[in-house]
Design a protein around this motif. Structure first.
Motif, mmCIF file in Angstrom:
data_model
loop_
_atom_site.group_PDB
_atom_site.id
_atom_site.type_symbol
_atom_site.label_atom_id
_atom_site.label_comp_id
_atom_site.label_asym_id
_atom_site.label_seq_id
_atom_site.Cartn_x
_atom_site.Cartn_y
_atom_site.Cartn_z
ATOM 1 N N TYR A 1 -10.242 -3.452 -7.791
ATOM 2 C CA TYR A 1 -11.257 -3.245 -6.759
ATOM 3 C C TYR A 1 -11.177 -1.840 -6.179
ATOM 4 N N ILE A 2 -9.935 -1.398 -5.892
ATOM 5 C CA ILE A 2 -9.761 -0.073 -5.284
ATOM 6 C C ILE A 2 -10.180 1.026 -6.263
ATOM 7 N N GLY A 3 -9.708 0.914 -7.533
ATOM 8 C CA GLY A 3 -10.065 1.924 -8.526
ATOM 9 C C GLY A 3 -11.557 2.021 -8.756
ATOM 10 N N THR A 4 -12.183 0.848 -8.885
ATOM 11 C CA THR A 4 -13.626 0.825 -9.094
ATOM 12 C C THR A 4 -14.358 1.441 -7.913
ATOM 13 N N ALA A 5 -13.899 1.083 -6.698
ATOM 14 C CA ALA A 5 -14.559 1.617 -5.502
ATOM 15 C C ALA A 5 -14.426 3.136 -5.431
ATOM 16 N N ILE A 6 -13.219 3.668 -5.773
ATOM 17 C CA ILE A 6 -13.017 5.124 -5.726
ATOM 18 C C ILE A 6 -13.861 5.812 -6.793
ATOM 19 N N THR A 7 -13.862 5.236 -8.014
ATOM 20 C CA THR A 7 -14.639 5.827 -9.104
ATOM 21 C C THR A 7 -16.125 5.876 -8.764
#
Length: 750
Positions: free
Chosen positions: A554-560
């Protein structure tokens, strides 16, 4: 020796137990009186006999030791005095078929204390039938529908000579018909009686004749007129004269009789014979001055109640009004029941000096408005029920806690069924003694009321709402209650979210699981087959694994996504910055106010000028010596030249945009200095946007490239115009000048 003592003790206990068991078995036993099998028990030397429901038609002979006798639910029509025990004190003859009551019936029981003749189909009572019962204290002759108020003079004759304290006259008129009136002569015989309880329920009673209330015994403490048809009248002002009255029951007014039994009721009201009785003259004369004065004309909305009144019950009486400004004098009033009426607005100021009300029930009144003044004098209220109303809006707006500001002794508050969406934090800021708060069956999505200082709070009922979670502040406040007062909370039938986002709240619930009522039956919304509150610990472990496995993703997707969107937005903004600036200018121009002078744009195809000339300062002499003579003087073209034609006092951007809008073409004299100038860059790019958006063609812009620009290669800044052949090179040889200007004129006029 000690063992022998213990054995003896147990032996005596065993013998005493056997003896007591035998005594208890004989406490109530069957007995027979004249072939009637009854139940008897002794309270030495007296005997109690219960012959209820034995289908007997006459009174069997009883011995004189019987003091308590129940002959209810039989078929007895007459009483033979010789059949009654001489020392009888309690006599229940209800649900028989007496029809008439004669004076001789009770002549043989002078010690009679309690007499119940209810539901006996009695039509007539002989005058003085109860007058010789010196020890009579309780008389119930209720629900003998054929008696009517006309029988009251006979029924109460010489009753004042007895020790009567409780008189029940409920339902002695027919169930259906017009409203009845209780008159002075009906109860004239009880003036001197020491009656403390009088009940007139279910008599279609509509009015009291003036003077009746004042004529009632001063000893009266309990007065009930429930289930009647009472309307307002001057008799209401007489209640203040009932100085010893403690309980007044006026509930269930204007309720129709039971259907369908009332339809087939053959009862007929007894026609009352009007006989002039001179004894009434003194009564009327005594009351004459009271009712003929100007008291009613000077009425100042002060409601006088009996000075010792403790309980006032008017629930379910179809009271319909909006609370006005008025005052009440009732210093001993403790309990007020006004539920199930139509008191739809509590906006008036109710003055209650020395108010000591403890219980106030105003539930189910269709009320939609409440003001702090309505209950500000009720400082001693401990139980307040305002449920089943529509007070959500007023409660939500009470951010300063004014509504319940003076209720410092409140212990129970019921706000259920009030369409409440939210409650402010300071709603109960002064109610530190509260024990129970009920806000069930509302529309709450969160709980914000501060309860951390309520050290006596035992229960908050939040069931049947729309709560998905409790925020951090609410949890902190409630957590203090868990520690100080062992607080319990009911969150059943709410839309609790069993998701990763709500993991912190669910973990908090697990930690304080013992404080949540019926937590095993809580449900998730939307339904989650993997999460169950009856296995909360296990469900939380599974939820933690699910949330943890996807947390990094979730965090990686949100940052990307954030970076991608930011870069994409930046590229689009840079690429279209001139188009955006052009649109902003056009929008501002469209909505620009007309204060002071402004530069208006073109509104047709007949442009004011032929050419807007864009040039840098280093080529000013070229403009003066070549461009102006060749185009304006020789070709009669109209040029816009900033050093000559711009009006002072206007913003430079507005002047540039106006020049672009009012010119058929824009000619840019491109030099190295031109390409380095910020304002020339603005003119060039806005000219290109004007050509593309407004003119629909890029040849709106014509570039004159000086040799210093095209001698090596074309700059990237102007390549889009070069590719569209929107340019012309200024020659280095003078012999080519004429061809250059001819070609430029053709490009301008094309």
């Amino acid at each position: 020796m000690q063992k022998m003592t213990l054995v003896n003790v147990f032996l005596w206990v065993f013998i005493f137990g056997l003896h007591h068991a035998e005594y208890v078995s004989e406490l109530k036993r069957a007995c027979i009186f004249g072939n009637v099998k009854c139940i008897c028990w002794h309270q030495y030397p007296a005997v109690h006999v219960n012959c209820s429901g034995r289908n007997v038609k006459w009174i069997p002979g009883f011995n004189d030791s019987v003091v308590w006798l129940d002959l209810s639910h039989n078929k007895i029509e007459q009483i033979h005095p010789q059949a009654l025990p001489k020392h009888l004190k309690y006599f229940d003859l209800s649900w028989n078929n007496m029809k008439n009551v004669r004076k001789k019936y009770f002549s043989s029981v002078p010690e009679l204390n309690f007499l119940d003749l209810s539901y006996c189909n009695i039509k007539d009572v002989e005058e003085g039938a109860f007058g010789d019962l010196d020890n009579l204290q309780h008389l119930n002759i209720s629900f003998n529908r054929n008696l009517g108020f006309a029988s009251l003079p006979n029924l109460t004759f010489h009753l004042s000579k007895t020790r009567i304290s409780s008189l029940h006259l409920n339902g002695i008129t027919c169930m259906t018909g017009t409203g009845t009136t209780l008159r002075l002569h009906h109860l004239r015989n009880i003036r001197g009686a020491n009656i403390t309880e009088l009940s007139l329920d279910s008599n279609r009673l509509e009015l009291f004749e003036p003077g009746v209330i004042g004529w009632l015994p001063k000893t009266l403490e309990v007065f009930s007129v429930a289930s009647n048809k009472l309307t307002t009248g001057v008799y209401l002002l007489e209640f203040a004269s009932m100085t010893n009255l403690r309980i007044f029951n006026a509930s269930l007014q204007l309720h129709p009789p039971k259907y369908p039994s009332s339809v087939f009721d053959r009862c007929q009201d007894k026609v009352e014979r009007q006989i002039y009785d001179g004894s009434n003259d003194s009564i009327r004369e005594m009351l004459g001055n009271y009712y003929n004065n100007d008291y009613f004309l000077n009425f100042n909305w002060t409601i006088p109640l009996p000075p010792n009144l403790e309980t006032y019950d008017a629930h379910s009486s179809r009271l319909y009004f909006h609370v006005p400004d008025f005052s009440v004098h009732a210093p001993n009033l403790r309990h007020v029941y006004l539920q199930n009426n139509f008191i739809m607005s509590w906006a008036g100021y109710i003055q209650m000096k020395n108010c000591n009300i403890l219980t106030l029930d105003l539930s189910n009144n269709f009320c939609s408005q409440m003001s702090p003044q309505s209950i500000q004098d009720c400082k001693h209220v401990r139980y307040l029920n305002i449920s089943h109303n529509d007070l959500g809006r007023d409660l939500e707006k009470d951010t300063e806690g004014k509504l319940f500001k003076n209720l410092g002794k409140l212990e129970v508050l019921d706000l259920s069924f009030n369409k409440i969406s939210s409650l402010p934090r300071l709603l109960l800021r002064n109610s530190k003694r509260i024990k129970y708060i009920n806000v069930s069956n509302n529309r709450l999505s969160d709980w914000e009321v501060g309860v951390s200082d309520m050290f006596n709070l035992a229960l908050i009922d939040l069931s049947q709402n729309k709560i998905t979670t409790l925020n951090e502040n609410a949890r902190a406040s409630i957590e203090r209650g868990f520690k100080h007062s062992n607080l319990s909370i009911d969150l059943s039938n709410n839309a609790l979210a069993c998701s990763c986002e709500n993991h912190e709240f669910l973990t908090w619930m697990k930690y304080y699981k013992q404080h949540f009522i019926d937590i095993e039956n809580y449900t998730c919304f939307p339904q989650n087959d993997r999460f169950h509150f009856n296995t909360l610990e296990t469900s939380l472990i599974l939820l933690s694994k699910v949330c943890k496995s996807y947390f990094g993703w979730y965090i990686g997707t949100a940052i990307t996504l954030t970076v991608f969107c930011s870069v994409l937005t930046g590229i689009l903004l840079v690429k279209n910055k001139w188009k955006i600036r052009y649109i902003i200018y056009k929008t501002k121009q469209k909505f620009k106010s007309g204060n002071g002078p402004n530069i208006d744009g073109s509104t047709n195809l007949n442009y004011e000028h032929d050419v807007f000339l864009s040039y840098s300062g280093c080529t000013l002499m070229f403009v003066l010596n070549e461009v102006i003579p060749r185009l304006e003087e020789n070709r009669n073209m109209k040029l816009i030249i900033r050093d000559r034609d711009y009006l002072p006092g206007f913003p430079k951007t507005d002047s540039i945009m106006h020049s672009l809008e009012e010119s058929r073409k824009t000619v840019c004299i491109v030099s190295k200095k031109y390409l380095e100038s910020r304002w020339r860059d603005y003119e060039l790019n806005m000219a290109k946007v004007e050509g593309i958006i407004d003119r629909g063609r890029l040849d709106f812009v014509i570039l004159i490239l000086l040799p210093e620009v095209y001698s090596n290669s074309y700059p990237r800044k102007i390549m889009d115009l070069v590719k569209k052949n929107c340019y012309i090179e200024y020659p280095e040889e003078s012999c080519a000048y004429d061809d250059f200007w001819e070609k430029l004129v053709d490009m301008i006029e094309s």
